[in-house]
Design an enzyme around this catalytic site. Structure first.
Site, PDB file in Angstrom:
ATOM      1  N   THR A  16      -5.774   0.172 -18.117  1.00  0.00           N
ATOM      2  CA  THR A  16      -4.509  -0.299 -19.067  1.00  0.00           C
ATOM      3  C   THR A  16      -4.951   0.516 -20.294  1.00  0.00           C
ATOM      4  O   THR A  16      -4.325   1.146 -20.954  1.00  0.00           O
ATOM      5  CB  THR A  16      -3.972  -1.523 -19.257  1.00  0.00           C
ATOM      6  OG1 THR A  16      -3.452  -1.826 -17.909  1.00  0.00           O
ATOM      7  CG2 THR A  16      -2.937  -1.707 -20.101  1.00  0.00           C
ATOM      8  N   ALA A  17      -6.165   0.150 -20.848  1.00  0.00           N
ATOM      9  CA  ALA A  17      -6.774   0.541 -22.212  1.00  0.00           C
ATOM     10  C   ALA A  17      -6.868   2.002 -22.181  1.00  0.00           C
ATOM     11  O   ALA A  17      -6.409   2.826 -23.278  1.00  0.00           O
ATOM     12  CB  ALA A  17      -8.016  -0.356 -22.546  1.00  0.00           C
ATOM     13  N   ILE A  44     -14.846   2.068  -8.672  1.00  0.00           N
ATOM     14  CA  ILE A  44     -15.008   0.794  -9.388  1.00  0.00           C
ATOM     15  C   ILE A  44     -13.743   0.031  -9.618  1.00  0.00           C
ATOM     16  O   ILE A  44     -13.535  -1.131  -9.216  1.00  0.00           O
ATOM     17  CB  ILE A  44     -15.859   1.160 -10.853  1.00  0.00           C
ATOM     18  CG1 ILE A  44     -17.100   1.451 -10.494  1.00  0.00           C
ATOM     19  CG2 ILE A  44     -15.701  -0.079 -11.502  1.00  0.00           C
ATOM     20  CD1 ILE A  44     -17.985   1.931 -11.911  1.00  0.00           C
ATOM     21  N   ALA A  52       1.609  -9.288 -18.523  1.00  0.00           N
ATOM     22  CA  ALA A  52       2.640  -9.519 -19.452  1.00  0.00           C
ATOM     23  C   ALA A  52       2.408  -9.174 -20.844  1.00  0.00           C
ATOM     24  O   ALA A  52       1.434  -9.013 -21.181  1.00  0.00           O
ATOM     25  CB  ALA A  52       2.541 -11.238 -19.507  1.00  0.00           C
ATOM     26  N   LYS A  80      11.193  -9.882 -20.261  1.00  0.00           N
ATOM     27  CA  LYS A  80      10.416 -11.177 -20.889  1.00  0.00           C
ATOM     28  C   LYS A  80      10.999 -11.402 -22.102  1.00  0.00           C
ATOM     29  O   LYS A  80      11.043 -10.632 -23.169  1.00  0.00           O
ATOM     30  CB  LYS A  80       8.959 -10.754 -20.701  1.00  0.00           C
ATOM     31  CG  LYS A  80       8.090 -12.041 -21.349  1.00  0.00           C
ATOM     32  CD  LYS A  80       6.760 -11.782 -21.561  1.00  0.00           C
ATOM     33  CE  LYS A  80       6.061 -12.647 -22.268  1.00  0.00           C
ATOM     34  NZ  LYS A  80       4.525 -12.634 -22.368  1.00  0.00           N
ATOM     35  N   LEU A 329     -10.828  -4.467 -22.738  1.00  0.00           N
ATOM     36  CA  LEU A 329     -11.802  -5.615 -22.573  1.00  0.00           C
ATOM     37  C   LEU A 329     -13.292  -5.204 -23.054  1.00  0.00           C
ATOM     38  O   LEU A 329     -14.320  -6.065 -23.178  1.00  0.00           O
ATOM     39  CB  LEU A 329     -11.987  -5.730 -20.891  1.00  0.00           C
ATOM     40  CG  LEU A 329     -10.616  -6.323 -20.332  1.00  0.00           C
ATOM     41  CD1 LEU A 329     -10.428  -6.331 -18.955  1.00  0.00           C
ATOM     42  CD2 LEU A 329      -9.985  -7.727 -20.833  1.00  0.00           C
ATOM     43  N   GLU A 338      -1.045 -15.662 -24.705  1.00  0.00           N
ATOM     44  CA  GLU A 338       0.081 -15.346 -25.272  1.00  0.00           C
ATOM     45  C   GLU A 338       0.322 -13.717 -25.171  1.00  0.00           C
ATOM     46  O   GLU A 338       0.906 -13.159 -25.937  1.00  0.00           O
ATOM     47  CB  GLU A 338      -0.053 -15.601 -26.838  1.00  0.00           C
ATOM     48  CG  GLU A 338       0.100 -16.972 -27.232  1.00  0.00           C
ATOM     49  CD  GLU A 338       1.689 -17.254 -27.499  1.00  0.00           C
ATOM     50  OE1 GLU A 338       2.388 -16.517 -27.253  1.00  0.00           O
ATOM     51  OE2 GLU A 338       1.811 -18.633 -27.509  1.00  0.00           O
TER      52      GLU A 338
HETATM   53  C1  LIG Z   1      -7.450 -13.024 -16.102  1.00  0.00           C
HETATM   54  C2  LIG Z   1      -6.951 -12.137 -17.080  1.00  0.00           C
HETATM   55  C3  LIG Z   1      -5.522 -12.104 -17.267  1.00  0.00           C
HETATM   56  C4  LIG Z   1      -4.937 -11.059 -18.176  1.00  0.00           C
HETATM   57  N1  LIG Z   1      -3.547 -10.962 -18.484  1.00  0.00           N
HETATM   58  C5  LIG Z   1      -3.029 -10.476 -19.461  1.00  0.00           C
HETATM   59  C6  LIG Z   1      -1.599 -10.315 -19.804  1.00  0.00           C
HETATM   60  O1  LIG Z   1      -0.905 -11.014 -19.132  1.00  0.00           O
HETATM   61  N2  LIG Z   1      -1.308  -9.557 -20.678  1.00  0.00           N
HETATM   62  C7  LIG Z   1      -2.099  -8.888 -21.505  1.00  0.00           C
HETATM   63  O2  LIG Z   1      -1.675  -8.232 -22.352  1.00  0.00           O
HETATM   64  N3  LIG Z   1      -3.323  -8.859 -21.244  1.00  0.00           N
HETATM   65  C8  LIG Z   1      -3.752  -9.508 -20.341  1.00  0.00           C
HETATM   66  N4  LIG Z   1      -5.273  -9.342 -19.878  1.00  0.00           N
HETATM   67  C9  LIG Z   1      -6.225  -8.355 -20.682  1.00  0.00           C
HETATM   68  C10 LIG Z   1      -5.597  -7.173 -19.848  1.00  0.00           C
HETATM   69  O3  LIG Z   1      -5.727  -7.040 -18.587  1.00  0.00           O
HETATM   70  C11 LIG Z   1      -6.607  -6.123 -20.398  1.00  0.00           C
HETATM   71  O4  LIG Z   1      -6.534  -6.042 -21.853  1.00  0.00           O
HETATM   72  C12 LIG Z   1      -6.034  -4.479 -19.857  1.00  0.00           C
HETATM   73  O5  LIG Z   1      -5.960  -4.670 -18.416  1.00  0.00           O
HETATM   74  C13 LIG Z   1      -7.371  -3.558 -20.151  1.00  0.00           C
HETATM   75  O6  LIG Z   1      -8.202  -3.575 -19.315  1.00  0.00           O
HETATM   76  P1  LIG Z   1      -9.271  -2.476 -19.761  1.00  0.00           P
HETATM   77  O7  LIG Z   1      -8.644  -0.949 -19.303  1.00  0.00           O
HETATM   78  O8  LIG Z   1     -10.137  -2.547 -20.702  1.00  0.00           O
HETATM   79  O9  LIG Z   1     -10.314  -2.771 -18.617  1.00  0.00           O
HETATM   80  P2  LIG Z   1     -10.198  -2.293 -16.732  1.00  0.00           P
HETATM   81  O10 LIG Z   1      -8.841  -2.517 -16.244  1.00  0.00           O
HETATM   82  O11 LIG Z   1     -11.419  -3.193 -16.170  1.00  0.00           O
HETATM   83  O12 LIG Z   1     -10.849  -0.838 -16.571  1.00  0.00           O
HETATM   84  C14 LIG Z   1     -12.129  -0.335 -16.820  1.00  0.00           C
HETATM   85  C15 LIG Z   1     -12.174   0.882 -16.484  1.00  0.00           C
HETATM   86  O13 LIG Z   1     -13.565   1.389 -16.498  1.00  0.00           O
HETATM   87  C16 LIG Z   1     -13.889   2.320 -15.480  1.00  0.00           C
HETATM   88  N5  LIG Z   1     -15.362   2.097 -15.185  1.00  0.00           N
HETATM   89  C17 LIG Z   1     -16.187   1.221 -15.484  1.00  0.00           C
HETATM   90  N6  LIG Z   1     -17.338   1.367 -15.216  1.00  0.00           N
HETATM   91  C18 LIG Z   1     -17.533   2.538 -14.923  1.00  0.00           C
HETATM   92  C19 LIG Z   1     -18.298   3.570 -14.586  1.00  0.00           C
HETATM   93  N7  LIG Z   1     -19.866   3.267 -14.488  1.00  0.00           N
HETATM   94  N8  LIG Z   1     -18.248   4.801 -14.359  1.00  0.00           N
HETATM   95  C20 LIG Z   1     -16.793   5.173 -14.489  1.00  0.00           C
HETATM   96  N9  LIG Z   1     -15.789   4.513 -14.821  1.00  0.00           N
HETATM   97  C21 LIG Z   1     -16.174   3.307 -14.834  1.00  0.00           C
HETATM   98  C22 LIG Z   1     -13.236   1.484 -14.340  1.00  0.00           C
HETATM   99  O14 LIG Z   1     -13.068   2.336 -13.089  1.00  0.00           O
HETATM  100  C23 LIG Z   1     -11.690   1.314 -15.001  1.00  0.00           C
HETATM  101  O15 LIG Z   1     -11.124   2.558 -14.690  1.00  0.00           O
HETATM  102  C24 LIG Z   1      -5.879 -10.202 -18.915  1.00  0.00           C
HETATM  103  C25 LIG Z   1      -7.059 -10.168 -18.563  1.00  0.00           C
HETATM  104  C26 LIG Z   1      -7.789 -11.027 -17.858  1.00  0.00           C
HETATM  105  C27 LIG Z   1      -9.116 -11.008 -17.451  1.00  0.00           C
END
Ligand SMILES: Cc1cc2nc3c(=O)[nH]c(=O)nc-3n(C[C@H](O)[C@H](O)[C@H](O)COP(=O)(O)OP(=O)(O)OC[C@H]3O[C@@H](n4cnc5c(N)ncnc54)[C@H](O)[C@@H]3O)c2cc1C
Length: 496
Positions: A16-17, A44, A52, A80, A329, A338
């Site tokens: 998502t980020a 990965i 939410a 929501k 993350l 929240e």
């Molecule tokens: C239990 C839980 C519940 C949550 N619920 C909510 C919610 O209800 N509402 C909300 O706003 N937020 C929520 N969050 C937070 C939300 O999920 C994250 O902020 C959001 O999904 C962003 O995640 P991300 O993109 O940072 O990480 P990720 O989704 O983990 O993406 C990481 C990316 O990096 C890539 N990557 C990693 N290592 C490598 C590598 N070596 N080489 C190439 N690519 C790599 C992966 O393939 C992936 O594409 C929740 C989080 C958790 C843990």
């Protein structure tokens, strides 16, 4: 042919980020000057939770020009109106932190002071009787605001959302590279990150890197060793189990958060399933116990085995370090009580655009970015701690939360409210007065006093004001369609 003068922005990660960052940069940066590339690894995958949101996401949709119904159909989304907190203040308590208004504008004195005075006059209606969103939510009703009565956000499928944004970003010039990053190159002279190297030998070089690699923090921590401020002494939950289940009869237009013995459970209704998860403190209950609690509290049959996720609540010491900005993350973790994380991704990328380097990186830009981001994180952290700290539950976990020392910024806020019901929103902190109000009251704090100007009104005036407002809201809500009917009419995903 590539233009050698273009700044190369490399986004690492396609969750998502990553895709919010990519879509936003594609929307706002001129393609003649910036080349945006995103590297991700399907192998990965993404964390796949985070379903939410809060109403600010509609600003992102508007900025990107996303058609709301198309987005809802593509992501199995529902509406929501707020979050129900069940069992938080006491084991039997229940309240809604609703989006939107509570009461109505009453001059210089916020509405809740009138409500506080009313309570002294024997008025028993709870605060949420004056919140249109809460009343619509409890009644499972929804309609798009016509004149702005209901503020709303969405629940959506996280994986479908990443795919949706990916399509959006790719058609607007973002280059996606598939592959696992195995090494990060550094410039010998500056210490900046120079490139990321993939398993297949490809090197992807850049000027500015946005680290969206999830909990790993591949660049911000793996390469730059930025350091992490651990907040688990305030927020001791460190694990979650996530499981989808089949939908239940009613499509509720709100997230539910139910407190358990040593943590809490989320319930996020989508069109095709319900997302559930148990966030818990591993020092207090075992993984097996946590799974049993989760599975015993589902509305429908589980559609998979519970998936474990581990985390340490806290934040990077610097969100922007050298030429790397960590978002999502990779920047840190605050539990999703929240639904704030996706919003913090959105606000971070807005800030990156605001502090976009013009030539060489400036230490002052980076410092300002880090101060602003740190403030946002700390105030959201305080709001989350409030839910744990102010409670009257008997279990050891909750007693420890109630007796812990909380950050000064939070204890000041609680003391201010406890005395005379005052709430002050500082600078750009995310949650407005009305959000703090509902949680402070919902968790069980009733202020000792209220604003003296309310006493300029007679008892009769106060009673009439409260009664009229309840009637108006009741009438408004009564005209709204059922949430499921509204979705079926406007944005069904097909399988609904
Ligand atoms: C239990 C839980 C519940 C949550 N619920 C909510 C919610 O209800 N509402 C909300 O706003 N937020 C929520 N969050 C937070 C939300 O999920 C994250 O902020 C959001 O999904 C962003 O995640 P991300 O993109 O940072 O990480 P990720 O989704 O983990 O993406 C990481 C990316 O990096 C890539 N990557 C990693 N290592 C490598 C590598 N070596 N080489 C190439 N690519 C790599 C992966 O393939 C992936 O594409 C929740 C989080 C958790 C843990």
């Amino acid at each position: 042919m590539t233009n050698p003068t273009r700044q190369r922005i490399i986004i690492v990660g396609g969750g998502t980020a990553g895709w919010i960052a990519a879509a936003s940069l594609a929307r706002f940066l001129p393609v003649q000057r910036y080349a945006v590339t995103l590297v991700e690894s399907d192998e990965i995958g993404i964390v796949g939770v985070g379903e939410a949101t809060i109403p600010q996401i509609r600003l992102l949709n508007a900025a990107l020009g996303i058609d709301e119904y198309a987005f809802m159909r593509a992501t199995q989304a529902t509406y929501k109106l707020g979050i129900e907190f069940a069992g938080w203040g006491t084991q039997n308590s229940r309240y809604m932190h609703a989006f939107g208004t509570v009461g109505r504008p009453t001059g210089q004195v916020p509405f809740h002071h009138f409500w506080l005075r009313g309570a002294r006059l024997g008025e028993t209606a709870p605060l949420d009787a004056y919140a249109p969103n809460a009343q619509a939510g409890w009644a499972n009703r929804f309609a798009k605001p016509d004149g702005g009565e209901l503020a709303y956000a969405f629940h959506f499928d996280a994986s479908l959302y990443a795919t949706f944004l990916r399509n959006w970003a790719e058609t607007r010039g973002v280059t996606r590279i598939e592959g696992r990053i195995v090494a990060v190159g550094r410039d010998q002279e500056t210490g900046n990150v120079s490139d990321v190297q993939l398993e297949n030998g490809q090197s992807v070089a850049g000027d500015l890197f946005i680290d969206c690699s999830g909990f790993r923090g591949l660049l911000i921590e793996g390469a730059l060793e930025t350091g992490y401020d651990d907040w688990s002494h305030w927020l001791p939950c460190d694990r979650a189990l996530a499981v989808p289940c089949a939908s239940s009869a009613e499509l509720t237009p709100y997230t539910r958060s139910t407190a358990h013995t040593a943590g809490w459970q989320w319930r996020i209704p989508l069109q095709h399933r319900i997302g559930n998860g148990h966030v818990y403190c591993s020092a207090q209950i075992s993984d097996d116990q946590a799974a049993a609690v989760l599975l015993a509290n589902l509305d429908g049959v589980p559609l998979a085995d519970p998936r474990p996720i581990r985390f340490t609540t806290g934040r990077r010491r610097q969100f922007w370090n050298r030429n790397v900005v960590a978002i999502g993350l990779a920047a840190g973790f605050l539990e999703p009580l929240e639904s704030t994380s996706i919003h913090m991704v959105q606000s971070a990328i807005e800030r990156v655009i605001r502090y976009l380097p013009n030539g060489p990186l400036q230490a002052a830009d980076i410092a300002a970015y880090n101060i602003e981001t740190g403030f946002e994180w700390e105030r959201v952290r305080d709001f989350i701690i409030l839910h744990y700290h102010v409670n009257d539950r008997p279990e050891p976990f909750w007693r420890e939360c109630a007796s812990m020392a909380v950050p000064q910024s939070l204890s000041d806020k609680i003391a201010l409210f406890r005395a005379n019901g005052r709430i002050t929103r500082f600078n750009d902190e995310l949650f407005a007065e009305v959000g703090w109000l509902q949680v402070l009251v919902g968790q069980g704090i009733i202020p000792q006093g209220y604003h003296p100007l309310v006493d300029a009104h007679s008892d009769k005036d106060i009673r009439e004001l409260l009664s009229l407002l309840r009637q108006v809201i009741g009438r408004q809500v009564g005209t709204l369609p059922d949430h499921a009917t509204f979705i079926a009419q406007h944005c069904p995903s097909g399988t609904y």
